[in-house]
Design a protein around this motif. Structure first.
Motif, PDB file in Angstrom:
ATOM      1  N   ALA A   1       0.968  -1.098  -0.127  1.00  0.00           N
ATOM      2  CA  ALA A   1      -0.201   0.182  -0.396  1.00  0.00           C
ATOM      3  C   ALA A   1       1.171   1.161  -0.014  1.00  0.00           C
ATOM      4  CB  ALA A   1      -1.096  -0.217   0.909  1.00  0.00           C
ATOM      5  N   ASN A   2       1.735   1.283  -0.768  1.00  0.00           N
ATOM      6  CA  ASN A   2       2.747   2.360  -0.934  1.00  0.00           C
ATOM      7  C   ASN A   2       2.372   3.923  -1.664  1.00  0.00           C
ATOM      8  OD1 ASN A   2       5.573   3.478  -0.151  1.00  0.00           O
ATOM      9  ND2 ASN A   2       5.906   3.413  -2.243  1.00  0.00           N
ATOM     10  N   GLU A   3       1.542   3.603  -2.747  1.00  0.00           N
ATOM     11  CA  GLU A   3       0.757   4.598  -2.907  1.00  0.00           C
ATOM     12  C   GLU A   3      -0.154   4.694  -3.290  1.00  0.00           C
ATOM     13  OE1 GLU A   3       2.389   5.171  -7.578  1.00  0.00           O
ATOM     14  OE2 GLU A   3       4.397   4.159  -6.593  1.00  0.00           O
ATOM     15  N   LEU A   4      -1.187   5.969  -3.143  1.00  0.00           N
ATOM     16  CA  LEU A   4      -2.040   6.459  -2.846  1.00  0.00           C
ATOM     17  C   LEU A   4      -2.329   6.640  -4.439  1.00  0.00           C
ATOM     18  CD1 LEU A   4      -5.373   6.564  -1.559  1.00  0.00           C
ATOM     19  CD2 LEU A   4      -4.615   7.995  -0.234  1.00  0.00           C
ATOM     20  N   LEU A   5      -3.508   5.905  -5.099  1.00  0.00           N
ATOM     21  CA  LEU A   5      -3.374   6.956  -6.639  1.00  0.00           C
ATOM     22  C   LEU A   5      -4.867   6.624  -6.818  1.00  0.00           C
ATOM     23  CD1 LEU A   5      -1.143   4.167  -8.522  1.00  0.00           C
ATOM     24  CD2 LEU A   5      -1.108   6.761  -7.997  1.00  0.00           C
ATOM     25  N   ALA A   6      -5.744   7.029  -7.540  1.00  0.00           N
ATOM     26  CA  ALA A   6      -6.835   7.569  -7.829  1.00  0.00           C
ATOM     27  C   ALA A   6      -8.023   6.132  -7.176  1.00  0.00           C
ATOM     28  CB  ALA A   6      -7.146   7.611  -9.122  1.00  0.00           C
ATOM     29  N   ASP A   7      -7.988   4.673  -7.987  1.00  0.00           N
ATOM     30  CA  ASP A   7      -8.544   3.895  -7.708  1.00  0.00           C
ATOM     31  C   ASP A   7      -8.215   3.041  -5.739  1.00  0.00           C
ATOM     32  OD1 ASP A   7      -6.488   3.126  -8.053  1.00  0.00           O
ATOM     33  OD2 ASP A   7      -7.602   1.125  -8.984  1.00  0.00           O
ATOM     34  N   GLY A   8      -7.453   4.034  -5.229  1.00  0.00           N
ATOM     35  CA  GLY A   8      -6.830   3.175  -4.076  1.00  0.00           C
ATOM     36  C   GLY A   8      -5.129   3.493  -3.385  1.00  0.00           C
ATOM     37  N   ALA A   9      -4.950   2.569  -2.510  1.00  0.00           N
ATOM     38  CA  ALA A   9      -3.814   1.913  -2.143  1.00  0.00           C
ATOM     39  C   ALA A   9      -3.347   0.532  -3.491  1.00  0.00           C
ATOM     40  CB  ALA A   9      -3.685   1.773  -1.390  1.00  0.00           C
ATOM     41  N   HIS A  10      -2.016   1.459  -3.287  1.00  0.00           N
ATOM     42  CA  HIS A  10      -1.186   0.511  -4.403  1.00  0.00           C
ATOM     43  C   HIS A  10       0.153   0.087  -3.766  1.00  0.00           C
ATOM     44  CE1 HIS A  10      -3.626   0.578  -8.834  1.00  0.00           C
ATOM     45  NE2 HIS A  10      -4.028   1.538  -7.940  1.00  0.00           N
TER      46      HIS A  10
END
Length: 179
Positions: free
Chosen positions: A158-167
């Motif tokens: 969960a390193n990157e919070l992008l438009a569709d959620g954490a990646h």
């Protein structure tokens, strides 16, 4: 234009906000959905005026020595941007961020730009390590890191919070001794 030549067709240049903003904004608009999928800031840049303000702010950061944002030029055309998002003095390191307009992808442009920025970082900024973080499912960005010679250090949950959620995100690094 203050620029750093990578080869006879590719250079990195400090942005000229009033001149470069329109062309960069056009590149973003032409591929807003794909760029916005991986880059949260895309939704905040909706006009050439927004891009002008952004470019002015990054020049201020450059003057303060906190980051280096450059426009990627392919021939006489702006193709995207690449940056040292931040310099970490204690570890002599910096992290790279980048984006490229759709019509310039698939030709090795970004891999060359990353390697050029690394040369600049190691030679001119006395960096010892340069990192790239990319969402695990951002295959293009991960391929650039790999083709540019970076080492996959690991995966952060969960390193990157992008438009569709954490990646989850891959962390790549390149040491000066490996370059």
């Amino acid at each position: 234009m203050f620029s750093y030549s990578i080869n006879d067709q590719l250079k990195l240049a400090l942005p000229r906000p009033l001149i470069d903003a329109s062309a960069l904004s056009t590149l973003i608009d032409a591929d807003r959905d794909e760029l916005g999928r991986w880059l949260p800031w895309v939704d905040t840049l909706r006009s050439p005026q927004d891009e002008t303000a952004f470019l002015q702010s990054v020049l201020s950061h450059f003057a303060q020595g906190t980051s280096l944002n450059t426009v990627i030029w392919v021939g006489n055309a702006p193709a995207g941007m690449i940056s040292f998002n931040g310099f970490h003095e204690l570890s002599q390191s910096a992290d790279i961020g980048y984006w490229l307009g759709r019509q310039f992808r698939g030709r090795g442009v970004m891999t060359q730009a990353v390697r050029g920025l690394c040369r600049l970082g190691f030679d001119e900024y006395a960096l010892n390590k340069i990192t790239i973080e990319a969402a695990v499912d951002n295959h293009a960005s991960n391929a650039v890191a790999e083709h540019a010679g970076f080492h996959l250090d690991g995966t952060l949950r969960a390193n990157e919070l992008l438009a569709d959620g954490a990646h989850d995100g891959h962390v790549w690094s390149l040491l000066k001794s490996e370059f």
